[in-house]
Motif scaffolding. Structure first.
Motif, PDB file in Angstrom:
ATOM      1  N   UNK A 256      12.022 -22.794 -18.880  1.00 50.15           N
ATOM      2  CA  UNK A 256      10.967 -23.352 -19.716  1.00 50.15           C
ATOM      3  C   UNK A 256       9.567 -22.974 -19.254  1.00 50.15           C
ATOM      4  N   UNK A 257       9.340 -22.890 -17.982  1.00 48.80           N
ATOM      5  CA  UNK A 257       8.004 -22.574 -17.475  1.00 48.80           C
ATOM      6  C   UNK A 257       8.128 -21.709 -16.214  1.00 48.80           C
ATOM      7  N   UNK A 258       8.018 -20.381 -16.362  1.00 49.63           N
ATOM      8  CA  UNK A 258       7.695 -19.621 -17.586  1.00 49.63           C
ATOM      9  C   UNK A 258       8.864 -19.609 -18.563  1.00 49.63           C
ATOM     10  N   UNK A 259       8.604 -19.402 -19.854  1.00 49.66           N
ATOM     11  CA  UNK A 259       9.683 -19.469 -20.859  1.00 49.66           C
ATOM     12  C   UNK A 259      10.686 -18.339 -20.696  1.00 49.66           C
ATOM     13  N   UNK A 260      11.938 -18.654 -20.976  1.00 49.57           N
ATOM     14  CA  UNK A 260      13.013 -17.674 -20.910  1.00 49.57           C
ATOM     15  C   UNK A 260      13.730 -17.586 -22.240  1.00 49.57           C
ATOM     16  N   UNK A 261      14.922 -16.964 -22.264  1.00 47.42           N
ATOM     17  CA  UNK A 261      15.679 -16.850 -23.517  1.00 47.42           C
ATOM     18  C   UNK A 261      16.020 -18.231 -24.079  1.00 47.42           C
ATOM     19  N   UNK A 262      15.923 -18.351 -25.390  1.00 53.53           N
ATOM     20  CA  UNK A 262      16.219 -19.622 -26.045  1.00 53.53           C
ATOM     21  C   UNK A 262      17.721 -19.749 -26.266  1.00 53.53           C
ATOM     22  N   UNK A 263      18.352 -20.813 -25.780  1.00 52.61           N
ATOM     23  CA  UNK A 263      19.796 -20.972 -25.990  1.00 52.61           C
ATOM     24  C   UNK A 263      20.134 -21.045 -27.475  1.00 52.61           C
ATOM     25  N   UNK A 264      21.267 -20.482 -27.890  1.00 57.30           N
ATOM     26  CA  UNK A 264      21.611 -20.505 -29.325  1.00 57.30           C
ATOM     27  C   UNK A 264      21.787 -21.919 -29.862  1.00 57.30           C
ATOM     28  N   UNK A 265      22.167 -22.871 -28.990  1.00 54.13           N
ATOM     29  CA  UNK A 265      22.347 -24.246 -29.468  1.00 54.13           C
ATOM     30  C   UNK A 265      21.034 -24.865 -29.947  1.00 54.13           C
ATOM     31  N   UNK A 266      19.891 -24.375 -29.429  1.00 57.88           N
ATOM     32  CA  UNK A 266      18.595 -24.955 -29.786  1.00 57.88           C
ATOM     33  C   UNK A 266      17.680 -23.928 -30.475  1.00 57.88           C
TER      34      UNK A 266
END
Length: 266
Positions: free
Chosen positions: A66-76
């Motif tokens: 989240x900080x720093x941002x990473x890949x967004x999980x497919x569930x969200x």
């Protein structure tokens, strides 16, 4: 006395989660929730332990960079936002039942007290689903529009993103609004979704998980094992013959003939 107090304070600071149960947050489907994180430091990670693993796709304990941002999980996907006023916090929009679970924020100094999210009820995509557990093997799901509108409506059910069809263990009625199923069956576990026919894509989801003690086999495997164990093979009988169809017994030289034998000549 002073040294004892210093040791006690050090123990409390080094293990802030000891004795702290997760804080419970109740939300409805379609709502949003802000999960704060007070962990200082240059990086923040969130760890999510799903309440309904089968419904969420069995991700295990999922880490959200989240900080720093990473890949967004497919569930969200498409439902996570970083609130500018609260660095490190997690804003989750358009909640689903499968979002339920325990969220823990981890910073450079260690984990923060966890938050247990329970998503139940609510209204999403103008639909809602209610449930009635008649017994461990009988569950009824009812889908309806919200707000409740007059006039007929037809619904379609999906299970794990596939059309439900007409399995023997699930019965649909009332133009698809009601489905009665056996939740002890392995085939019934996962993500159920009700959609309104003739409406834009999107529906309302409901999670069905294995009942306690079912393990990975489910009712299907339990019934097979019990039947194999309790019903041993029966006796094997020869085929029956009709009257008059008895075959002639062949003569056997080793068996003496019964009756009066002729005397042999001297």
């Amino acid at each position: 006395m002073g040294s004892a107090i210093c040791i006690l304070l050090a123990l409390l600071v080094s293990s802030p989660l000891e004795g702290f149960p997760p804080r419970l947050e109740l939300q409805g489907a379609g709502d949003q929730i802000l999960l704060p994180c007070g962990a200082p430091g240059p990086w923040v990670r969130w760890v999510w332990a799903p309440r309904y693993p089968k419904c969420a796709g069995d991700p295990g304990n999922l880490e959200i960079s989240w900080q720093p941002p990473g890949p967004e999980p497919p569930q969200f996907r498409g439902r996570l936002d970083p609130p500018l006023s609260a660095p490190g916090a997690l804003l989750l929009r358009d909640l689903l039942m499968s979002d339920s679970g325990t969220f823990t924020c981890r910073g450079a100094s260690g984990p923060e007290p966890p938050v247990r999210l329970e998503v139940t009820g609510g209204c999403r995509n103008n639909l809602t689903v209610s449930s009635n557990w008649a017994s461990p093997s009988a569950l009824t799901l009812r889908c309806r529009r919200c707000p409740l509108l007059a006039g007929p409506a037809s619904f379609r059910w999906f299970l794990n993103s596939q059309p439900l069809g007409n399995p023997r263990w699930a019965t649909k009625r009332d133009h698809g609004a009601t489905v009665r199923l056996d939740p002890s069956r392995r085939a019934a576990w996962g993500r159920w979704e009700c959609r309104l026919l003739g409406a834009p894509p999107g529906g309302f989801e409901f999670c069905v998980e294995p009942p306690p003690g079912a393990g990975a086999a489910g009712t299907d495997g339990i019934e097979t094992n019990e039947r194999t164990k309790q019903e041993p093979p029966g006796p094997i009988y020869p085929p029956r013959r009709s009257r008059g169809s008895e075959p002639k017994r062949p003569k056997d030289a080793s068996c003496p003939r019964v009756g009066k034998e002729k005397p042999q000549a001297p």
